[in-house]
Design a protein around this motif. Structure first.
Motif: not given
Length: 387
Positions: A24-28, A54-58, A93-94, A101-103
């Motif tokens: 599932x995805x992270x919430x709140x 996991x966090x992915x970002x520029x 979430x991995x 998970x979905x992004x």
């Protein structure tokens, strides 16, 4: 042998999980913006095979960064942002089977990064033979300070060796210039490859000279250490690297006092320990230099391990110094020929730029290499600008 060579090999890596269910995805999700970074908190999904978030970002125009944190935590730090502006961070979430998970996309607006704050806050002033760059690193961020100098022969700026900072203060200098007008510059970088703008200045370095030892004189005070073996304090600045030097006997203090004969702003001092045991026995390892602008300073008990700027009666702590370990990296009692040559040439100690001018010096050894309660040293030279 043929059968053995063709036998199917068994991988030593075990499959983490065969459960390929998408977590599932992270919430709140909530964001706390920091200098060049952001702290993101969330509620974890109710997925039994979850392994990490996991966090992915520029972080700038051409670099993508990833941060990970385990399923034991509900917070992830995203850092390395080049500027204070809005960025998008995608959270996943991995699972233990490496299924994502979905992004979930969240926007962060980090405050001005530390490397920019530090560079903008640097106070650039003339220093002995160059320029000094002083400022504060209140978040103790690891940065590099890059100093550049203009070479009139090549009509170009040249970069000096960078200084790496992780403490709360920046106090670095570039030297080797005469007391005429010169152009300098400085910029800072962080560990993510971000670089600040270059700040340029034109200034005239301070004049530096070796203080005239013929003007020095012993100014013995009651709390100074007792001399031993006839190696009087006057031999500590007689210009002779041979015997004798300065030597004391067992004493509550390991210090001496002498007059410079002038009032001078001190840039640095050079110390010669006694060879070949410069890294052992009664040779000084930790040193405090005290000064005063009084004409007839009075004796005072000097506190051990005080901070620069500490005042004790007529005396102020000009700086604390540590004699360096053998450059070879060997233990002190195994110093090689190159280590001995390094010490024989004299060891330079830069005086902090904030240290005020002084007329007298109290040389206090707070620790010898051997932990002994007496001390010897061969010679000291002081550089600076007489006022």
């Amino acid at each position: 042998m043929l059968w053995a060579s063709c036998k199917k090999s068994e991988s030593p890596v075990e499959v983490v999980s065969d459960d390929t269910t998408k977590p599932g995805i992270v919430t709140d999700v909530k964001v706390e913006n920091l200098n060049g970074s952001a702290k993101i908190t969330y509620k974890l999904p109710n997925s039994k095979n979850l392994l990490y978030i996991l966090a992915r970002y520029n972080i700038n125009d051409n670099r993508v960064r990833e941060s990970k944190t385990s399923y034991y935590k509900d917070t992830i730090l995203v850092d390395g942002f080049a500027r204070a502006q809005e960025y998008e961070v995608t959270l996943y979430a991995v699972s233990r089977a490496n299924v994502m998970s979905d992004p979930v996309t969240v926007k962060v607006e980090p405050k001005t990064p530390n490397y920019i704050l530090i560079n903008e806050g640097l106070d650039i002033k003339p220093d002995f033979g160059g320029a000094n760059f002083f400022g504060f690193n209140i978040n103790k961020a690891p940065i590099s300070v890059h100093m550049i100098t203009f070479n009139s022969a090549t009509n170009a700026y040249e970069e000096q060796e960078p200084e790496y900072i992780s403490g709360d203060t920046v106090d670095v200098s570039v030297r080797g210039f005469d007391a005429t007008e010169h152009k300098f510059g400085v910029y800072t970088t962080d560990r993510f490859g971000n670089a600040s703008e270059i700040r340029y200045v034109t200034l005239t370095p301070l004049f530096e000279t070796l203080l005239d030892k013929s003007k020095f004189s012993v100014y013995h005070l009651a709390s100074d250490a007792t001399i031993g073996f006839g190696w009087d304090t006057r031999f500590f600045f007689d210009g002779n690297l041979g015997d004798p030097g300065w030597h004391t006997v067992s004493s509550p203090t390991k210090q001496c006092t002498f007059s410079l004969g002038v009032n001078a702003k001190i840039s640095r001092f050079v110390l010669w320990n006694r060879l070949p045991d410069m890294y052992g026995f009664q040779n000084p390892r930790k040193i405090t230099i005290w000064g005063t602008d009084k004409d007839n300073p009075q004796d005072s008990t000097l506190p051990i391990n005080s901070a620069p700027g500490t005042v004790a009666g007529d005396w102020f702590n000009m700086g604390n110094f540590v004699y360096p370990n053998p450059p070879s990296g060997l233990p002190a009692n195994q110093a090689n020929a190159a280590d001995i040559a390094f010490a024989a040439a004299g060891v330079n100690f830069k005086m902090p730029s904030a240290a005020p001018p002084t007329k007298f010096i109290r040389f206090e050894c707070t620790q010898t290499w051997g932990g002994l309660d007496y001390i010897n040293a061969k010679e000291i030279s002081l550089y600076g600008s007489p006022l």
